[in-house]
Design an enzyme around this catalytic site. Structure first.
Site, PDB file in Angstrom:
ATOM      1  N   SER A  58      -0.706   4.988   5.433  1.00  0.00           N
ATOM      2  CA  SER A  58      -0.511   4.157   4.243  1.00  0.00           C
ATOM      3  C   SER A  58      -0.822   2.699   4.566  1.00  0.00           C
ATOM      4  CB  SER A  58       0.923   4.278   3.749  1.00  0.00           C
ATOM      5  OG  SER A  58       1.757   3.489   4.567  1.00  0.00           O
ATOM      6  N   LYS A  59      -1.070   1.947   3.509  1.00  0.00           N
ATOM      7  CA  LYS A  59      -1.364   0.519   3.690  1.00  0.00           C
ATOM      8  C   LYS A  59      -0.193  -0.186   4.371  1.00  0.00           C
ATOM      9  CE  LYS A  59      -5.312  -0.757   1.421  1.00  0.00           C
ATOM     10  NZ  LYS A  59      -5.574  -0.076   0.143  1.00  0.00           N
TER      11      LYS A  59
END
Ligand code: GLU
Length: 507
Positions: free
Chosen positions: A263-264
């Site tokens: 994920s970011k």
């Protein structure tokens, strides 16, 4: 392979280069080098709104650091330039027009407001985000819905327009991906993508096809996030150049975090860029730390990246770049996402540091020590020190802790670990050690250890009771390599100085 292979890495200069991007570079590079081909770097900067100044230079610097030098690029030149799409702008319109003439694309005059209205008007529960596609195109303002005369009039009066591909209805597009095998798409599900924007700039969809053709690319590797766009590209190939000219595609699987998608938010931990960006990341407003700053060796970095989704069929994990070139084959690239595990990444780095020649590590370790304010005048000593401590270093900054005390007296000593058990006997013992060391004709670890233990035996002190204090005297804490190796490298004068200094603090 009939044609000389030509592959390309085609980044958009919109930010830092992350794990996945460099892995794409690496697989391109390995494939090209293994098969005696060319590796082209093309800058895809057609989306000026996403352009980040400095990002292109950053990409070059990253490739330089990892040692994956392109054969052709905006920097290196080559016979198929320019290699920056913005500089190729005049080349694209003719291909879009060719598609319009053949009935595979059309002019669309819709304003942003009209497009927004379409999204609102046709929104339903089943279709929350309606697309510009075969179901709606006749309801919009384009050269398919308008008469020829109306269209001509709009064009003649210079009305802003784009060119969109006319996706056929109910056609199945199939191709063989080098990693995933047969892949098929139903064209009815794909929207009429813009190919040429109002300012004559192509979108990625047109530019990638035209440039892969003009640059004679034979094999195209890219991240699997591009798979949904493949039918658009394949149709453009079919209509413009013929499918027999099309490169073979390889869509590389995603890199996943230990718990699934990378994920970011995990970015800083797992997906951090190759090295800190020289601009402030507009998304996080922070300078991001990269693999280089964390202290990875470039050799270890490409090694661990190669193994993210590929192996040579054996248990072998440590590969040099040359070994990777020899062993690489696409049929051993897995189609499932590869898990990135930071602990495993560190393991690779540790192996590389451990196995590196001390002389090869010298420049980078010297920089690390000097950045921390140490002065390294004696390069021969530095090399010996590196040889002594490299087994203990996982990331390059570890050299500061493991080796800094050779170049600077410890600022503080862990006296707390010594004082409670300190006594006169130990004072006397170390006084004798000093005398012995001062007179010692040889200054060598083995000899020092033997003398130290003899004195301990003569004083009825267990070596275990004085070894730890001795270590703390020399390095400041309970760490570091074999203590007599440390003393040997510190030299007689310095060792004796540190013992004397510590004695004044322990008593
Ligand atoms: N410009 C695209 C990107 O930034 C490249 C995709 C491709 O390699 O075709 O990812």
């Amino acid at each position: 392979m009939t044609k000389r292979p030509r592959v390309r890495f085609a980044p958009s200069p919109t930010g830092g280069l992350h794990l996945g991007g460099v892995r794409t570079v690496l697989y391109n590079y390995l494939f090209a080098k293994k098969n005696g081909g060319d590796f082209v770097l093309r800058i895809e900067d057609t989306d000026q709104s996403r352009y980040v100044p400095g990002a292109e230079e950053y990409i070059f610097n990253c490739l330089d650091w990892v040692g994956l030098t392109p054969d052709e690029s905006p920097l290196h030149g080559g016979p198929f330039g320019p290699y920056r799409q913005s500089e190729r702008k005049p080349m694209y319109r003719q291909y879009a027009e060719q598609l319009v003439k053949a009935g595979h694309a059309y002019y669309a005059f819709d304003t942003p407001e009209e497009l927004e209205k379409m999204r609102q008007d046709f929104k339903t529960e089943q279709n929350p985000s309606p697309q510009y596609d075969h179901t709606l195109r006749m309801k919009m303002r384009n050269s398919l819905s308008l008469s020829e005369a109306e269209t001509q009039q709009l064009l003649d009066s210079g009305t802003r327009h784009v060119i969109r591909i006319k996706m056929p209805e109910q056609e199945t597009i199939s191709f063989t991906d080098m990693i995933r095998g047969e892949v098929s798409f139903d064209t009815s599900l794909v929207d009429d993508k813009v190919l040429l924007k109002a300012d004559n700039m192509p979108t990625y969809h047109l530019a990638v096809v035209v440039d892969d053709y003009l640059m004679q690319i034979t094999h195209a590797f890219r991240g699997e996030e591009w798979l949904p766009s493949a039918p658009v590209h394949i149709l453009c190939w079919k209509y413009l150049f013929g499918l027999d000219q099309m490169p073979q595609w390889a869509h590389l699987p995603l890199i996943l975090g230990p718990n699934g998608k990378l994920s970011k938010r995990d970015g800083a931990k797992y997906g951090f860029p190759v090295f800190a960006m020289n601009w402030t990341d507009p998304k996080t407003n922070e300078l991001t730390e990269g693999f280089r700053e964390k202290g990875f060796l470039p050799e270890a970095f490409i090694n661990l990246l190669a193994l993210l989704g590929w192996n040579d069929g054996t248990e072998k994990e440590i590969f040099t770049k040359e070994e990777l070139i020899n062993a690489f084959s696409l049929d051993r690239v897995h189609s499932a996402g590869a898990k990135f595990d930071y602990e495993k990444a560190k393991w690779f780095n540790h192996e590389w540091i451990k196995n590196a020649d001390a002389s090869a590590l010298k420049p980078v370790v010297k920089t690390i020590l000097e950045e921390k304010g140490l002065t390294v005048n004696d390069e021969a000593l530095l090399e010996k020190v590196i040889g002594l401590v490299k087994d203990r270093c996982t990331l390059l900054p570890d050299f500061y802790e493991q080796a800094g005390f050779f170049f600077q007296r410890p600022a503080v000593l862990d006296t707390e670990s010594v004082k409670p058990k300190w006594n006169d006997a130990k004072n006397l013992f170390f006084a004798e050690v000093i005398r012995n060391f001062e007179l010692s004709p040889v200054w060598e670890a083995h000899e020092l250890e033997a003398n130290f233990k003899e004195i301990a035996a003569a004083n009825k002190i267990k070596p275990g009771e004085v070894l730890m204090p001795f270590r703390i005297m020399l390095v400041g804490g309970k760490f570091g390599p074999h203590v007599f190796d440390i003393a040997a490298l510190l030299g007689k004068e310095e060792t004796i100085h540190r013992i004397k200094n510590a004695l004044s603090l322990f008593a």
